[in-house]
Design an enzyme around this catalytic site. Structure first.
Site, short mmCIF file in Angstrom:
data_model
loop_
_atom_site.label_atom_id
_atom_site.label_comp_id
_atom_site.label_asym_id
_atom_site.label_seq_id
_atom_site.Cartn_x
_atom_site.Cartn_y
_atom_site.Cartn_z
N HIS A 77 -3.05 -0.33 3.31
CA HIS A 77 -3.94 -0.05 4.42
C HIS A 77 -4.28 -1.43 5.28
CE1 HIS A 77 -7.35 -1.96 1.87
NE2 HIS A 77 -7.63 -2.49 3.17
N ASP A 126 -2.57 2.55 -2.64
CA ASP A 126 -2.69 1.61 -1.63
C ASP A 126 -2.08 0.21 -1.95
OD1 ASP A 126 -3.66 0.24 0.45
OD2 ASP A 126 -6.00 0.47 -0.22
N SER A 220 -8.92 -7.84 1.62
CA SER A 220 -7.88 -6.58 1.27
C SER A 220 -6.61 -7.25 0.96
CB SER A 220 -7.86 -5.91 2.55
OG SER A 220 -8.86 -4.97 2.50
#
Ligand SMILES: *[C@@H]1O[C@H](CO)[C@@H](O)[C@H](O)[C@H]1NC(C)=O
Length: 271
Positions: A77, A126, A220
């Protein structure tokens, strides 16, 4: 930095029917950070990479993990719509001034491998890899993390380390200028599933965020590591949390790196 990719999953909270819907989002979309963490000292997380991602309309910030002198592991992502990425290693401060051990490598999207099965609506797979255009020089400030040997461990109850430059409180408005970390236990998948009903798969790993210690958006793609026998074993990449805020005590969710060893090997040749 505000996120441009609007990815979200609506998940009905468990029980009672009357509970509100909880919005689950990749951390990059949140106003997030390692919350209530400690400030990292120099060379404490030598496998940590900072990613500045150029995309339509601006830049996003993510973390990554050094796998070798030419490969970085991060989240899908973070990279799926990036045009380019500047990878920085060897630093704990993002001062903008060149630090002594800082190494910066610029690559374009052709060097980014996003997992073929990445699904933004279910947040599955992911994971992504970045192949560096120049080799990283290793030293005490810059070192690869070690991949797990197999996917046999569940790590439940193990104390593990998450690190990142994500915002350091729910009220912060920008990424943290200093690298932060938390040391927290891995949660039972069944417990994690009671928060994120129908979302958690066996290819994800959750941490307990009691005491408001958590990962959040600028984190992230960054590392989740088990320290064992002087090795930094990479078991996760920061994936998602909930949009309500990162200090709410909901588990932080990571891509379970050991579940992707075959994929990583196929793409990089690394074991
Ligand atoms: C990286 O991508 C961004 C967004 O497309 C673009 O504005 C920027 O010029 C690119 N950087 C370089 C050095 O090509």
């Amino acid at each position: 930095m505000k996120l441009l990719i609007a990815l979200s999953v609506l998940v009905a909270a468990v029980s009672a029917g009357t509970q509100p819907l909880v919005e689950v989002m990749p951390y990059q979309d949140l106003e997030g950070r390692i919350t209530n963490g400690e400030v990292a000292s120099d060379a404490q997380f030598p496998y940590q990479a900072a990613l500045r991602l150029g995309m339509e309309g601006g830049y996003a910030f993510c973390g990554g993990s050094i796998l070798s002198d030419e490969w970085i592991l991060t989240a899908a992502h973070c990279t799926d719509v990036a045009h380019n990425v500047t990878v920085t290693v060897g630093v704990t401060k993002l001062s903008g001034e060149n630090e002594k051990f800082e190494q910066k490598i610029f690559v374009t999207s052709k060097n980014i491998i996003v997992h073929e099965g990445w699904n933004p609506s279910t947040l599955t797979n992911d994971i992504a890899l970045i192949r560096l255009s120049a080799k990283i020089q290793f030293n005490e400030h810059t070192e690869p993390a070690v991949l797990p040997k197999n996917n046999d461990g569940d790590y439940v109850g193990d104390l593990v380390w998450a690190s990142g430059w994500g915002k350091d409180s729910d009220s912060a408005t920008a990424v943290s200028p200093v690298l932060r970390y938390i040391e927290v236990p891995v949660l039972k998948p069944q417990t994690c599933s009671t928060y994120y009903l129908g979302v958690i798969t066996e290819k994800m790993i959750c941490i307990s965020t009691k005491g408001h210690k958590s990962t959040c958006n600028g984190d992230s793609g960054g590392p989740l590591v088990l320290k064992q026998d002087d090795q930094n074993i990479l078991i996760g990449a920061t994936s998602f949390g909930i949009a309500l805020g990162c200090e709410k005590g909901w588990p932080g969710v990571f891509t379970r790196v050991p579940a992707y060893l075959d994929w990583i090997h196929a793409k990089t040749g690394l074991k």
